[in-house]
Design a protein around this motif. Sequence first.
Motif, PDB file in Angstrom:
ATOM      1  N   SER A 191     -41.986   1.472  18.862  1.00  0.00           N
ATOM      2  CA  SER A 191     -41.201   2.192  17.854  1.00  0.00           C
ATOM      3  C   SER A 191     -41.460   1.623  16.457  1.00  0.00           C
ATOM      4  O   SER A 191     -41.081   2.218  15.457  1.00  0.00           O
ATOM      5  CB  SER A 191     -39.712   2.111  18.188  1.00  0.00           C
ATOM      6  N   LEU A 192     -42.107   0.455  16.394  1.00  0.00           N
ATOM      7  CA  LEU A 192     -42.302  -0.204  15.094  1.00  0.00           C
ATOM      8  C   LEU A 192     -43.653   0.099  14.455  1.00  0.00           C
ATOM      9  O   LEU A 192     -43.863  -0.158  13.284  1.00  0.00           O
ATOM     10  CB  LEU A 192     -42.166  -1.728  15.258  1.00  0.00           C
ATOM     11  N   VAL A 193     -44.602   0.616  15.240  1.00  0.00           N
ATOM     12  CA  VAL A 193     -45.936   0.873  14.677  1.00  0.00           C
ATOM     13  C   VAL A 193     -46.079   2.367  14.368  1.00  0.00           C
ATOM     14  O   VAL A 193     -45.350   3.190  14.930  1.00  0.00           O
ATOM     15  CB  VAL A 193     -47.061   0.394  15.632  1.00  0.00           C
ATOM     16  N   PRO A 194     -47.005   2.736  13.476  1.00  0.00           N
ATOM     17  CA  PRO A 194     -47.151   4.153  13.119  1.00  0.00           C
ATOM     18  C   PRO A 194     -47.466   5.017  14.343  1.00  0.00           C
ATOM     19  O   PRO A 194     -48.120   4.542  15.277  1.00  0.00           O
ATOM     20  CB  PRO A 194     -48.337   4.154  12.149  1.00  0.00           C
ATOM     21  N   PRO A 195     -46.987   6.278  14.356  1.00  0.00           N
ATOM     22  CA  PRO A 195     -47.140   7.125  15.553  1.00  0.00           C
ATOM     23  C   PRO A 195     -48.587   7.413  15.936  1.00  0.00           C
ATOM     24  O   PRO A 195     -48.861   7.730  17.086  1.00  0.00           O
ATOM     25  CB  PRO A 195     -46.408   8.417  15.177  1.00  0.00           C
ATOM     26  N   GLU A 196     -49.527   7.273  14.990  1.00  0.00           N
ATOM     27  CA  GLU A 196     -50.920   7.571  15.350  1.00  0.00           C
ATOM     28  C   GLU A 196     -51.591   6.390  16.058  1.00  0.00           C
ATOM     29  O   GLU A 196     -52.708   6.502  16.549  1.00  0.00           O
ATOM     30  CB  GLU A 196     -51.733   8.002  14.117  1.00  0.00           C
ATOM     31  N   THR A 197     -50.892   5.236  16.123  1.00  0.00           N
ATOM     32  CA  THR A 197     -51.453   4.052  16.786  1.00  0.00           C
ATOM     33  C   THR A 197     -51.763   4.356  18.249  1.00  0.00           C
ATOM     34  O   THR A 197     -50.975   4.994  18.940  1.00  0.00           O
ATOM     35  CB  THR A 197     -50.428   2.895  16.721  1.00  0.00           C
ATOM     36  N   ILE A 198     -52.929   3.872  18.702  1.00  0.00           N
ATOM     37  CA  ILE A 198     -53.345   4.100  20.085  1.00  0.00           C
ATOM     38  C   ILE A 198     -52.790   2.973  20.956  1.00  0.00           C
ATOM     39  O   ILE A 198     -52.870   1.808  20.570  1.00  0.00           O
ATOM     40  CB  ILE A 198     -54.888   4.085  20.178  1.00  0.00           C
ATOM     41  N   VAL A 199     -52.215   3.320  22.108  1.00  0.00           N
ATOM     42  CA  VAL A 199     -51.713   2.272  23.006  1.00  0.00           C
ATOM     43  C   VAL A 199     -52.243   2.468  24.427  1.00  0.00           C
ATOM     44  O   VAL A 199     -52.613   3.571  24.826  1.00  0.00           O
ATOM     45  CB  VAL A 199     -50.163   2.218  23.055  1.00  0.00           C
ATOM     46  N   GLY A 200     -52.277   1.364  25.165  1.00  0.00           N
ATOM     47  CA  GLY A 200     -52.656   1.380  26.573  1.00  0.00           C
ATOM     48  C   GLY A 200     -51.790   0.371  27.302  1.00  0.00           C
ATOM     49  O   GLY A 200     -51.226  -0.528  26.663  1.00  0.00           O
ATOM     50  N   LEU A 201     -51.651   0.514  28.633  1.00  0.00           N
ATOM     51  CA  LEU A 201     -50.796  -0.409  29.378  1.00  0.00           C
ATOM     52  C   LEU A 201     -51.471  -0.848  30.673  1.00  0.00           C
ATOM     53  O   LEU A 201     -51.902  -0.025  31.479  1.00  0.00           O
ATOM     54  CB  LEU A 201     -49.451   0.259  29.690  1.00  0.00           C
ATOM     55  N   VAL A 202     -51.561  -2.167  30.817  1.00  0.00           N
ATOM     56  CA  VAL A 202     -52.114  -2.760  32.035  1.00  0.00           C
ATOM     57  C   VAL A 202     -51.047  -3.712  32.560  1.00  0.00           C
ATOM     58  O   VAL A 202     -50.535  -4.533  31.803  1.00  0.00           O
ATOM     59  CB  VAL A 202     -53.404  -3.551  31.701  1.00  0.00           C
ATOM     60  N   SER A 203     -50.652  -3.571  33.839  1.00  0.00           N
ATOM     61  CA  SER A 203     -49.698  -4.539  34.388  1.00  0.00           C
ATOM     62  C   SER A 203     -50.382  -5.257  35.546  1.00  0.00           C
ATOM     63  O   SER A 203     -51.313  -4.726  36.148  1.00  0.00           O
ATOM     64  CB  SER A 203     -48.417  -3.840  34.844  1.00  0.00           C
ATOM     65  N   PHE A 204     -49.922  -6.463  35.832  1.00  0.00           N
ATOM     66  CA  PHE A 204     -50.597  -7.200  36.898  1.00  0.00           C
ATOM     67  C   PHE A 204     -49.663  -8.152  37.624  1.00  0.00           C
ATOM     68  O   PHE A 204     -48.615  -8.551  37.117  1.00  0.00           O
ATOM     69  CB  PHE A 204     -51.802  -7.967  36.345  1.00  0.00           C
ATOM     70  N   GLY A 205     -50.077  -8.443  38.860  1.00  0.00           N
ATOM     71  CA  GLY A 205     -49.427  -9.444  39.689  1.00  0.00           C
ATOM     72  C   GLY A 205     -50.567  -9.993  40.529  1.00  0.00           C
ATOM     73  O   GLY A 205     -51.486 -10.608  40.002  1.00  0.00           O
ATOM     74  N   LYS A 206     -50.555  -9.636  41.835  1.00  0.00           N
ATOM     75  CA  LYS A 206     -51.706 -10.011  42.659  1.00  0.00           C
ATOM     76  C   LYS A 206     -52.896  -9.125  42.307  1.00  0.00           C
ATOM     77  O   LYS A 206     -54.039  -9.551  42.343  1.00  0.00           O
ATOM     78  CB  LYS A 206     -51.368  -9.852  44.142  1.00  0.00           C
ATOM     79  N   ASN A 207     -52.602  -7.858  41.991  1.00  0.00           N
ATOM     80  CA  ASN A 207     -53.641  -6.910  41.598  1.00  0.00           C
ATOM     81  C   ASN A 207     -53.360  -6.391  40.197  1.00  0.00           C
ATOM     82  O   ASN A 207     -52.318  -6.680  39.623  1.00  0.00           O
ATOM     83  CB  ASN A 207     -53.685  -5.750  42.599  1.00  0.00           C
TER      84      ASN A 207
END
Length: 384
Positions: free
Chosen positions: A148-164
């Motif tokens: 919510s703090l960065v400009p709306p055109e900013t590109i984002v991606g999400l990687v989560s991890f544990g064992k995999n």
Amino acid sequence: MNFSELEERDGLRWSALIWPWSRLEATRSVIPFAAMYTPLKNLQNMPPLLRYEPVNCKTCTTLLNPYCRIDPNQKIWMCPFCSGRNPIPPQYSEIAQNNLPAEQIFTTVEYMLPRPMAPPPAFVFVLDTCVSDAELRVAKESLMKAISLVPPETIVGLVSFGKNVNIHVLGFTDSVKSYVLRGDKEYTSQNIKDLLNLGIIGSQAILGGQSVPVQGATRFLQPISECEFMFTSVLEDLDKDPWPVKQNQRPKRCNYTALSIAVALLESSYQGYGARVVALLGGPPTQDPGKVVKLELGDTLRSHADIERDYAPFYRKAVKAFDKIATRAVNAGHTIDIFSCSLDQVGLYEMRSCVDRTGGYFVTSEAFSHPMFKKSFEMFFKSN
Ligand SMILES: [Zn+2]
């Protein structure tokens, strides 16, 4: 000579006020030669932005400036640094003492080069899910606050991890919600690209004059304005790593593979453009590659003294592994930031090259719920 007046005129501050005349004189200087320049500084006598390419000296790449002598008859200009003689380019054919281009009149000019505009910045978040439910909830809240703090055109991606490692789909191109890659396997950039169908590493598509990531990577990298709902719902559905943790053991964590995949996502689509991998870590890597400690809790993490005495069995191998990631990020021009939130060590010493060499931030705190993390994370995005 009034130096503050000069600084006011040119927006430049130098570490030395006299330029050395010879190499010998330069080596005798105690302070290194440097200049600090403030881009876009509002200078009283600066001409408007020059919308063309500057003219270089062929030998030393000095730019044409007021200290260059020009000879309109022979159509050449002399470089004051290397005394090289350069032809005056055809577009300057009208040049004369009373008809000089702006860069020959003003000591400071700014150029706006006629090149395609860079795409908006990109952030790939790497979230450790081997933490308590309460901690994970706070980490997720911080991520939502961040977007919510960065400009709306900013590109984002999400990687989560544990064992995999889970690579979450944020674009609406297919029905798959996430891709899972094994955490204990060493993947090359090419492997990751093939497995995730990311397209040609380093390729860029040009759409409407703007450079955008290739199709394959857009499933994982989307502008916030397009994927905010998706990003939020993926985070809401994200649970603690389901892999069982045996008594007296640490959770299986694959920090290395998760970082490697995040770097590959950006390598494949954002090579040479501003992008950061922002990792939120809750503990040390316990799986190879990049392991820094055994699973058994009885096996304590190496101390600084152990590293000094070479009693840290995983140290060298882990440093080498993380250094490889750092090299890839440096080559692509990307930054890695690590926010480590754990009471115990997370192996930052082994991972340090990822941050040091890419110019990123290290923030260590005891928990995601600690104000140190929350405030730092918020400030990080406010200032970015
Ligand atoms: Zn020169």
